[in-house]
Design a protein around this motif. Structure first.
Motif, short mmCIF file in Angstrom:
data_model
loop_
_atom_site.label_atom_id
_atom_site.label_comp_id
_atom_site.label_asym_id
_atom_site.label_seq_id
_atom_site.Cartn_x
_atom_site.Cartn_y
_atom_site.Cartn_z
N ASP A 33 0.83 -1.20 0.00
CA ASP A 33 0.00 0.00 0.00
C ASP A 33 0.87 1.26 0.00
OD1 ASP A 33 -2.67 0.63 -0.24
OD2 ASP A 33 -2.93 1.03 1.89
N VAL A 34 1.95 1.25 0.78
CA VAL A 34 2.86 2.39 0.83
C VAL A 34 3.49 2.63 -0.54
CG1 VAL A 34 5.04 3.23 1.79
CG2 VAL A 34 3.35 2.17 3.29
N VAL A 35 3.97 1.57 -1.18
CA VAL A 35 4.58 1.70 -2.51
C VAL A 35 3.57 2.22 -3.53
CG1 VAL A 35 5.58 0.39 -4.43
CG2 VAL A 35 6.37 -0.01 -2.10
N LYS A 36 2.35 1.70 -3.47
CA LYS A 36 1.32 2.16 -4.39
C LYS A 36 1.05 3.65 -4.23
CE LYS A 36 -2.73 2.43 -3.28
NZ LYS A 36 -4.09 2.33 -2.75
N VAL A 37 0.91 4.11 -2.99
CA VAL A 37 0.64 5.53 -2.74
C VAL A 37 1.80 6.40 -3.21
CG1 VAL A 37 0.35 7.25 -0.91
CG2 VAL A 37 -0.97 5.14 -0.85
N ARG A 38 3.05 5.96 -2.98
CA ARG A 38 4.21 6.74 -3.43
C ARG A 38 4.23 6.86 -4.95
NH1 ARG A 38 8.40 7.23 0.42
NH2 ARG A 38 7.45 7.07 2.48
N LEU A 39 3.93 5.78 -5.65
CA LEU A 39 3.92 5.83 -7.11
C LEU A 39 2.80 6.73 -7.63
CD1 LEU A 39 4.55 2.04 -7.89
CD2 LEU A 39 6.11 3.93 -8.37
N GLN A 40 1.67 6.70 -6.96
CA GLN A 40 0.54 7.52 -7.40
C GLN A 40 0.74 9.00 -7.07
OE1 GLN A 40 -2.80 5.67 -5.49
NE2 GLN A 40 -3.04 4.11 -7.08
N ALA A 41 1.47 9.29 -5.99
CA ALA A 41 1.61 10.67 -5.53
C ALA A 41 2.65 11.45 -6.32
CB ALA A 41 1.98 10.69 -4.05
N THR A 94 14.36 10.03 -4.53
CA THR A 94 13.23 9.12 -4.32
C THR A 94 12.25 9.19 -5.48
OG1 THR A 94 12.10 10.84 -3.01
CG2 THR A 94 13.39 9.20 -1.80
N ARG A 95 12.77 9.48 -6.66
CA ARG A 95 11.96 9.39 -7.87
C ARG A 95 11.87 7.93 -8.27
NH1 ARG A 95 8.04 12.13 -10.55
NH2 ARG A 95 7.71 11.02 -12.48
N PHE A 96 10.66 7.38 -8.30
CA PHE A 96 10.49 5.95 -8.49
C PHE A 96 10.18 5.62 -9.95
CE2 PHE A 96 8.63 6.79 -4.15
CZ PHE A 96 9.81 6.51 -3.48
N ASN A 97 10.83 4.58 -10.44
CA ASN A 97 10.64 4.14 -11.82
C ASN A 97 9.86 2.83 -11.92
OD1 ASN A 97 12.20 6.32 -12.91
ND2 ASN A 97 14.04 5.25 -12.24
N MET A 100 9.58 -2.30 -7.89
CA MET A 100 10.80 -2.76 -7.21
C MET A 100 11.73 -1.59 -6.92
SD MET A 100 10.46 -5.83 -6.48
CE MET A 100 12.12 -5.96 -5.80
N ASP A 101 11.81 -0.64 -7.84
CA ASP A 101 12.64 0.54 -7.61
C ASP A 101 12.14 1.31 -6.39
OD1 ASP A 101 14.76 2.41 -8.52
OD2 ASP A 101 13.07 3.76 -8.87
N ALA A 102 10.83 1.39 -6.23
CA ALA A 102 10.26 2.09 -5.08
C ALA A 102 10.60 1.35 -3.78
CB ALA A 102 8.74 2.22 -5.24
N PHE A 103 10.46 0.04 -3.77
CA PHE A 103 10.83 -0.74 -2.59
C PHE A 103 12.27 -0.48 -2.18
CE2 PHE A 103 7.14 -3.66 -3.15
CZ PHE A 103 6.76 -3.73 -1.82
N PHE A 315 -0.34 0.32 -10.50
CA PHE A 315 -1.14 -0.85 -10.88
C PHE A 315 -0.60 -2.14 -10.28
CE2 PHE A 315 -1.73 -4.51 -13.69
CZ PHE A 315 -3.10 -4.53 -13.83
N LEU A 316 0.72 -2.35 -10.42
CA LEU A 316 1.29 -3.62 -9.96
C LEU A 316 1.15 -3.82 -8.45
CD1 LEU A 316 2.68 -6.16 -10.97
CD2 LEU A 316 4.89 -5.02 -10.66
N PRO A 317 1.56 -2.84 -7.61
CA PRO A 317 1.38 -3.07 -6.17
C PRO A 317 -0.07 -3.18 -5.75
CG PRO A 317 2.17 -0.84 -6.57
CD PRO A 317 2.30 -1.59 -7.86
#
Length: 351
Positions: A33-41, A94-97, A100-103, A315-317
């Motif tokens: 959930d944390v990774v999903k929110v970071r990617l969306q934000a 902390t720019r996520f691609n 897995m990159d976000a994790f 989408f993935l997380p």
């Protein structure tokens, strides 16, 4: 007074059974959930990522807001006079691609504990909300069946939608707090200051920021989920579905139904995240960006900035989380109901 369902389980026992599943899924699925929110934000990082029609105002505001948010709203703000050509001077670590990159980056820069950001708020929100939601669903479905207000096919969809609408409205402020904690690893003191500022400017209604897209995400999700779940469960269990439901069948049906519903409602999840994350990030310096007056306008703006892909950020997380969490939740719930059904039967025979 609420009655027992056809399987002889009381509403209180429903709540206990669903609450246990909520605790398990919260503990294991919060990192996703944390990774999903970071990617969306996160916002588009350069002009090249945006359609030409959106570059005029989106780039300067997006980069300004990112620097303001990442460096904290109280720090000095640097405005680059050359627009997009200043991009190389600031590289966000902390720019996520991707997922897995976000994790990797969250653990590297913030520590492993950051993956469980907002867990207390999640438990405070999820356990009672899930208990109320599952209990309301079963009671509403039984009511619709007794009154013949909906057929066996449509009753799960109607009951699921109504139960989720009430739950979303009650827990919306806690959902806001959880999203803020997960989007940025902040202290509870900083979060409290942000909320006080928002309430001072916008009133208590600010705590329900994002209710619209949250309802548009969760109500269709619930309707789709229960419709598909009941169909799959009846197919897997056969004609004796009311007598006994296999935990394995519930696990499979819940996982598949949750995945489908999560994928179809993801754009509204992105809107909800961005709207809630924006609370308190620009008010301190009185910067007011162009506002999206409705969920639909915000959907169009996200698409203009990031393309269709932006509407499905995370989408993935989200899908990886939805399949096991829905499977664990519903199988735990069905196991709990079966347990209380046997217990109630034994108590009746004992008397």
């Amino acid at each position: 007074m609420a009655e027992r369902d056809p399987r002889g389980v009381s509403p209180m026992q429903h709540m206990v059974a669903s609450g246990a599943g909520a605790v398990v899924t919260s503990l294991f699925m919060t990192p996703l959930d944390v990774v999903k929110v970071r990617l969306q934000a996160q916002r588009p990082s350069a002009a090249g990522e945006l359609p030409r029609s959106s570059r005029l105002w989106s780039v300067s505001y997006t980069k300004w807001k990112c620097l303001l948010y990442c460096n904290s709203v109280l720090e000095p703000l640097y405005l680059c006079p050359n627009g997009a050509r200043c991009a190389p001077w600031f590289q966000d670590p902390t720019r996520f691609n991707g997922t897995m990159d976000a994790f990797v980056k969250i653990v590297r820069h913030e520590g492993t504990r950051a993956l469980w950001s907002g867990l207390p708020a999640t438990l405070v929100m999820t356990v009672p909300a899930t208990a109320i939601y599952f209990t309301a669903y079963d009671q509403l479905k039984a009511f619709l069946h007794r009154r013949s207000l909906a057929s066996n096919i449509w009753a799960p969809m109607v009951a699921g939608a109504l139960a989720r609408l009430g739950t979303v409205t009650v827990v919306s402020p806690l959902e806001l707090l959880r999203t803020k904690l997960q989007a940025r690893h902040v202290s509870y003191g900083e979060l409290s200051a942000c909320i006080r500022t928002a309430v001072a400017q916008g009133g208590w209604r600010s705590l329900w920021l994002g209710w619209g897209p949250t309802a548009l995400r969760d109500v269709p999700f619930s309707a789709l989920y229960w419709f598909n779940y009941e169909l799959l469960r009846s197919w897997l269990c056969g004609p004796h579905i009311q007598d006994q439901t296999s935990v394995g069948a519930s696990f499979v049906a819940g996982g598949i139904s949750g995945t489908v519903a999560a994928a179809l409602t993801l754009p509204f999840d992105v809107v909800k995240t961005q709207r809630q994350v924006a609370l308190g990030t620009v008010e301190a310096v009185r910067v007011r960006p162009p506002r999206a007056d409705s969920t639909w306008l915000l959907l169009r703006r996200i698409r203009a900035q990031s393309g269709t892909r932006g509407l499905f950020a995370g989408f993935l997380p989200r899908v990886i989380k939805a399949a096991p969490s829905c499977a664990i939740m519903i199988s735990t719930y069905e196991f709990g109901k079966s347990f209380f059904q046997r217990l109630n039967r034994e108590q009746r025979l004992g008397h």
